[in-house]
Every structure is written in structure tokens, then in C-alpha cells.
Scaffold this active site. Structure first.
Site, PDB file in Angstrom:
ATOM      1  N   ILE A 189       0.818  -1.212   0.000  1.00 18.21           N
ATOM      2  CA  ILE A 189       0.000   0.000   0.000  1.00 18.21           C
ATOM      3  C   ILE A 189       0.852   1.263   0.000  1.00 18.21           C
ATOM      4  CG2 ILE A 189      -2.011  -1.047   1.061  1.00 18.21           C
ATOM      5  CD1 ILE A 189      -1.075  -0.027   3.758  1.00 18.21           C
ATOM      6  N   TYR A 194      12.577   4.388   3.291  1.00 20.55           N
ATOM      7  CA  TYR A 194      12.957   3.407   4.310  1.00 20.55           C
ATOM      8  C   TYR A 194      12.635   1.984   3.883  1.00 20.55           C
ATOM      9  CZ  TYR A 194       7.999   3.934   4.848  1.00 20.55           C
ATOM     10  OH  TYR A 194       6.652   4.002   4.562  1.00 20.55           O
ATOM     11  N   GLY A 195      11.630   1.810   2.987  1.00 20.75           N
ATOM     12  CA  GLY A 195      11.182   0.474   2.629  1.00 20.75           C
ATOM     13  C   GLY A 195       9.784   0.500   2.054  1.00 20.75           C
ATOM     14  N   VAL A 197       5.363  -0.443   2.805  1.00 22.37           N
ATOM     15  CA  VAL A 197       4.284  -0.715   3.755  1.00 22.37           C
ATOM     16  C   VAL A 197       3.272  -1.657   3.112  1.00 22.37           C
ATOM     17  CG1 VAL A 197       2.416   0.264   5.136  1.00 22.37           C
ATOM     18  CG2 VAL A 197       4.564   1.512   4.889  1.00 22.37           C
ATOM     19  N   LYS A 210       5.367  -2.530   8.100  1.00 23.14           N
ATOM     20  CA  LYS A 210       6.405  -1.709   7.489  1.00 23.14           C
ATOM     21  C   LYS A 210       7.649  -2.573   7.349  1.00 23.14           C
ATOM     22  CE  LYS A 210       8.413   2.911   8.274  1.00 23.14           C
ATOM     23  NZ  LYS A 210       8.398   4.044   9.235  1.00 23.14           N
ATOM     24  N   ASP A 311      10.832  14.668  12.110  1.00 20.88           N
ATOM     25  CA  ASP A 311      10.407  14.537  10.720  1.00 20.88           C
ATOM     26  C   ASP A 311       8.887  14.692  10.614  1.00 20.88           C
ATOM     27  OD1 ASP A 311      10.767  14.231   8.009  1.00 20.88           O
ATOM     28  OD2 ASP A 311      10.921  12.048   8.041  1.00 20.88           O
TER      29      ASP A 311
END
Length: 485
Positions: A189, A194-195, A197, A210, A311
Site C-alpha cells: 500500500i 525506508y522500505g 508498507v 512496514k 520529521d
């Protein structure tokens, strides 16, 4: 055989004994479990000792914990056993660390006075033990070359609902659980730096998983660490379920499992939705409530350290079904350790999002030893998020008349601005996002416009704190009879 009532367990160790436990015992819920665990701990003198802990587990936990050994015993040695056949059954449980975790050297045989069978057997056992240790050492080295695996995190609550009390403590921290095997991935999705989800199912519920890139190990470890902070849980902070690692010696997946919110990020939500003033105020109040909770330092034995996010942006804020928001993504967060009066900054090569960086961050003048400086940088970013939300509020206008969704400084920098781009606009020219004239005609928009201007002030000490913004919105709610939550 499970009992139809709760059972009494031996209880020892501060982390295993619930408040109100009597005479070294605790009572489980119906069909609960008793457990005992042993772990290597380091004393203040630097010596390694074995520590045994016993206590109570909730029902059905044995299927989701490691009752025999740690997932990574060479990094985090421990053994856990559990039982539920009778009261105080865990008194008989005596878990032991595997022999290859012992630091004791195998004793050699005494000088032989002749070929005695007992000495020959002892010698054979020593040779076998040495061979086993050599093989284990070789295996560890191969795994480290292929990719280090961080230690499995401490236990987490079974679900967000279980931890709704806000304690954030979950099960005893000594109890480990492997969740990856129970996760059923459904669909991807979202992706980020970072990667990725995924929407997944765990224990019949929808959850978000995640999956971090292997290069983002520091972010995974830091986010897991922050989520498991005592008293971290809050309705406006993304609900943490568990963190885990799965893989082999040649590949590793680092997983962070949280609540799933189908409306997605605030960034995505605002592109399609138009808010009315009550919805805008409720959403703004929920965001600043979550940030105020993070910034708050709760003193006491089971207190919570102050946390700065570093952030804050609309993509890191999720929209819940009830219209409130939850702050997510703590891979860059820092904590203030009051006992040592120092800022705990995790070793991480990532930086914040340039578009949302405060002037002092862009000018590289932020004092990293001053925790208040990190909080004030968060407040600048919050001001930009409030601006994004206000643009999508129809206060007397038709939906077609509100401003289209836009990122802060969309008209002053490129879509992917560089550090220098943002420095030229925010620091050198001291620009801030424009405030449309129509906002002054609506009480809700006017109030938020005044707050955001104080949040993004160029001078950090002049900016409002999260708690002050929260109280101001609460007062506005009282004066105007607007429901915020």
C-alpha cells in the site's frame, strides 16, 4: 490440561509482578499461563550473572512467544518456559541457558594413571564440545558476513486494544515473541525511502506492516525502541503491535507491525477531502495532542522521557476513521535522558525532509546538545502541516472554491528541493507559505493562521510549544462550542 479458572503463579522480578501482587504471587486470567525465564544480565561491577524471573501471562500467549529460547541466542541469550496445569506450577520450572552460551571453559581430564573408562569418556566429551563450539563460531561468522541481524525487540501488547490503558508496558520485557510467522501479507500500500508498507492480516485483524530495507537497520531499531518506550501509547500516536525479524543467514527482513488506518496519510487524504471548520479543528487538535504527548517528560519510576520527532510532515501523519490523526514514523526521533541531562541521538545516516526543515536546521545552527532546540524544530514543521490542512477547509465557501492541495513552498522551490533551494527561501529570504485573505473571514481559519505564524517564527525560542497550541485550541473550542474530539 487448561483450567477453567485463573491460576496462581509465583511472581518474582519487578518487570513480571503486576501492581497489587501479594506475597510473591499473581493470578492469571481464565486459561492464562505461568512462566519462568532466565537471562544473562550485567551487574554494575561489569560481571555477568544469571537472573531468574517468574510471573503471569495472558491467555493464549504461549503460542506467540518463544517458550524455549531466544531467536538470536548469540546476541540475546535467554530461555523461557511456561505452564498452566496447576497453581504455582512455575515454581518447578528451572530454565537453563544452552551450554554453548556458557563462558566456562571445559575442564581437562586429570593426569591419567592408566586407561580408566571414566576419563576416556570425559576426554571424548571435551573433544565433542570443542568441535561443537568451533562449528557454532564458524556459523556465526558466516551469518555476520551475510548480514547482521539485530536482536529481537522486547515483547509488545497483543493488539492496540489490549494496550489502550496507555501504560505502554505490554507484557514483561523479558518475554520474546515471533510474530512474522503469523503475518499474512495482503497487498503493498505504499513505498518510501525506508522500505515498503503492506496491508496484512494478523490474528484475524487488518494491520500495517512496514518492511525496512536492509540499509535502514538503524531506522528500524530506533523506531522499535521509541515505540516501546514506557507510557508511549496515546490515541494520537500510531498504535504499535510488534516488531520482528525474519530471514536466513543470507537475507533479513525487518518488520514493524502497527495499527492499520484505511484513510492513509494526511498528505493523501487532503488531496481528495474538503474539511469543514469543526473537522479541521478536531484534526488539528489531534495532531498537536499527539505531538504534545511526545514532547512531554513524565517523571517517576515508570516515567516517560521527552521525545522529539524530527520529521513531522503530512506524510508521517495518518488519518483515523473518526477523523482524528495519529503521528507515525519515529526512525529519526531523539529522546531526552533526564537522569544524565543529555540528548539521546541514535546513530542514523537519514536526515529529515528538506521541505519541512526549520531555518536553524537548514542554517546548521541547531544546538544538538539542547533538547528544547529539537522540540522547537518540530513546532516549525507543525506550522507547515497546519497550513496544508487550512487550505482544504471550506468555511462558508463551496468545496470548489477552496485552495487545491499543495505542499508548503510549492510555488517557491522545485518538486524535489535541494538543501540549497530550501536554505535560499527559508533562511536567506525568510519566506513562509502565503495565507489567503479568505482565512481572516472565518474564525477557525483565522485562529489557526495566527497559531501557525507563531509556530514557524524564525527565532526558535519565540515559537509556541505543543502544549500551548493544544491549550489555545481547547480554549477556542470552549468559546465557540466546537467539538474537538
Amino acid at each position: 490440561m487448561r483450567l477453567s479458572r485463573g491460576i496462581v503463579c509465583e511472581c518474582s522480578g519487578a518487570s513480571a509482578c503486576p501492581d497489587g501482587s501479594n506475597n510473591g504471587t499473581c493470578t492469571t486470567q481464565v486459561n492464562g499461563y505461568c512462566f519462568a525465564t532466565v537471562e544473562e544480565v550485567e551487574t554494575e561491577a561489569g560481571l555477568v550473572e544469571l537472573e531468574r524471573t517468574a510471573g503471569c501471562l495472558p491467555p493464549d500467549e504461549s503460542g506467540f512467544m518463544q517458550c524455549k529460547s531466544s531467536q538470536v541466542p548469540h546476541r540475546h541469550p535467554k530461555v523461557i518456559e511456561c505452564c498452566n496445569e496447576s497453581d504455582l506450577c512455575n515454581r518447578r520450572l528451572q530454565p537453563r541457558l544452552p551450554t554453548y552460551l556458557s563462558d566456562a571453559e571445559p575442564a581437562g581430564p586429570e593426569p591419567a594413571r592408566g586407561p580408566q573408562p571414566s576419563l576416556l569418556v570425559a576426554a571424548a566429551l571435551c573433544v565433542a564440545l570443542v568441535a561443537f563450539l568451533a562449528a557454532a563460531l564458524l556459523l556465526c561468522r558466516r551469518r555476520r558476513r551475510a548480514g547482521k541481524r539485530p536482536p529481537s525487540p522486547p515483547a509488545a501488547p497483543r493488539s492496540a486494544a489490549e494496550a489502550s490503558s496507555g501504560s505502554g508496558s505490554g507484557l514483561p520485557l523479558l518475554v520474546q515473541r515471533t510474530v512474522a510467522k503469523q503475518i499474512q501479507m495482503v497487498e503493498s500500500i505504499g513505498k518510501g525511502r525506508y522500505g515498503e508498507v503492506w496491508l496484512a492480516r494478523w490474528r484475524g485483524e487488518r494491520v500495517a506492516v512496514k518492511v525496512f530495507f536492509t540499509t535502514e537497520e538503524a531506522s528500524w531499531f530506533r523506531e522499535t525502541e521509541i515505540y516501546q518506550t514506557v507510557l508511549m501509547r496515546h490515541e494520537n500516536v500510531l498504535g504499535f503491535i510488534a516488531a520482528d525479524i525474519k530471514g536466513t543467514g543470507s537475507w533479513t527482513q525487518m518488520l514493524l507491525i502497527t495499527d492499520y488506518h484505511e484513510r492513509g496519510s494526511l498528505h493523501d487524504y487532503l488531496q481528495a477531502a474538503v474539511l469543514d471548520p469543526p473537522a479541521l479543528l478536531a484534526m488539528a487538535y489531534s495532531v498537536v495532542s499527539g505531538l504534545a504527548h511526545l514532547h512531554m517528560d513524565i517523571f517517576g519510576t515508570k516515567g516517560k522521557p521527552a521525545i522529539a520527532h524530527r520529521d513531522i510532515k503530512s506524510k508521517n501523519i495518518l488519518v483515523k476513521r473518526n477523523g482524528q490523526c495519529a503521528i507515525a514514523d519515529f526512525g529519526l526521533a531523539v529522546r531526552f535522558v533526564a537522569e544524565r541531562d543529555e540528548v539521546d541521538i541514535a546513530p542514523n545516516t537519514r536526515v529529515g525532509t528538506r521541505r519541512y526543515m526549520a531555518p536553524e536546521v537548514l542554517a546548521e545552527t541547531l544546538q544538538v546538545t539542547d533538547f528544547e532546540a529539537f522540540k522547537m524544530a518540530d513546532m516549525y514543521s507543525l506550522g507547515l502541516v497546519l497550513w496544508e490542512m487550512c487550505r482544504r477547509c471550506a468555511a462558508g465557501e463551496r468545496a470548489q472554491q477552496v485552495e487545491p492541495y499543495a505542499l508548503p513552498y510549492h510555488d517557491a522551490v522545485p518538486p524535489d528541493p535541494s538543501f540549497d533551494d530550501m536554505h535560499a527561501v527559508v533562511v536567506a529570504r525568510r519566506m513562509r507559505p502565503p495565507v489567503p485573505s479568505r482565512w481572516a473571514r472565518a474564525p477557525a481559519l483565522g485562529a489557526l493562521a495566527a497559531l501557525m505564524a507563531e509556530c514557524w517564527h524564525h527565532n526558535p525560542p519565540v515559537r509556541l510549544t505543543a502544549l500551548r497550541v493544544k491549550k489555545t485550541l481547547a480554549k477556542f473550542h470552549t468559546d465557540c462550542d466546537v467539538k474537538l474530539v
